[in-house]
Design a protein around this motif. Sequence first.
Motif: not given
Lengths: 222, 222
Positions: A1-5, B54-56, B62-73, B153-159
Amino acid sequence: MSTVAPSTRTTVRRLPERGVYERAAIEAILDEGLFCHVGFVVEDQPYVIPCVYARIGERLYLHGSPASRMLRALATGAPACATVTLLDGLVLARSAFHHSVNYRSVVILGTASRVDDAEERLAALRATVEHVVPGRWNEARRPSAAELAQTLVVALPIDEASAKVRSGGPKDDAGDHALDVWAGVVPLTLVAGAPIADSDLREGIAIPAHALRYERPRRGEP
Amino acid sequence: MSTVAPSTRTTVRRLPERGVYERAAIEAILDEGLFCHVGFVVEDQPYVIPCVYARIGERLYLHGSPASRMLRALATGAPACATVTLLDGLVLARSAFHHSVNYRSVVILGTASRVDDAEERLAALRATVEHVVPGRWNEARRPSAAELAQTLVVALPIDEASAKVRSGGPKDDAGDHALDVWAGVVPLTLVAGAPIADSDLREGIAIPAHALRYERPRRGEP
């Protein structure tokens, strides 16, 4: 699901007039979903806001208070994205890596516009109530002129859109099949519980069928 | 539900260190939700993509393929928004106008960053599997070095975050209470069905409790 972009905007297929299967698949997901997540941008910051909607033909309608920043942004032609996601199950693979999610989603890109025509506005509100609770419009009191004046309606064309679907079991590596690990799918469904009457409800009003036997339409798997 | 947008960015409250209730409410929603909708912008076009998370502590992973445009952005520091919405029920009012939806949602604004530390990456993947299916990590084969290399893997601060909640019955106009119309709430719950074993599953492997009795945690209504 994380790579549906989609990897580029161009891979989000523009729907051809004859792409009946594609449009039918997209419409089935939109009609089963209850709400979308609308993306819009203000001062370089994207916002993602949940919003109920309705589909009439090839347009997605959103509505709400004229004070809503999201609706004001959409009404003034800001680029928008509306995404509907149906979660169908959790895919438990033998390896952590191949865990996944079964889902059906639709992403619509485009520019919305404010709906001013009185007939179209009322049709959109009716479609929204009927989309969320089929059969409800004819029971409820219709909107008054004052209520309509307090309602902003926008329409997003379902034009540049794509559906993404994952279904079925885990896709484990062949070498992992010998592992002593259970693998399969946990199906998930949105289920309605027993209706809870308003504490002020007049006596003697029966629970209508649209509340008592509420369920989402499932118009076939795409 | 259509008007949950904050009217200005500043009304999305920055969480103070001592805002325990606020943070606890936000964390309860994040922990109950299964996936978020991530908003990001490419060439002025917002995209909204569903994604497990996931929250820590005070970070959303968030995680996924390095090819994911969302994750790369997100990995390159593009402004992002992650929204989690839990749908709790449909609110049937006497008037069409006051129909609504009971829900709990969290909107997180900010800038994510790529996670490079091996220990934090593994902790994020473990937390993701455990977030979606508590108890699963210890059953599944752990990620190999090759699999980890294929995972961004990317991390977004819950701030900068806020929660929005609607609960309870319809809020009809006083003048509508005399109408002969049922009003109340239809509760909605995401329910797990009987697990479906993989067609290639080895014989003699029992369905684990985390699949057989799957349910989302409900850590209290905020």
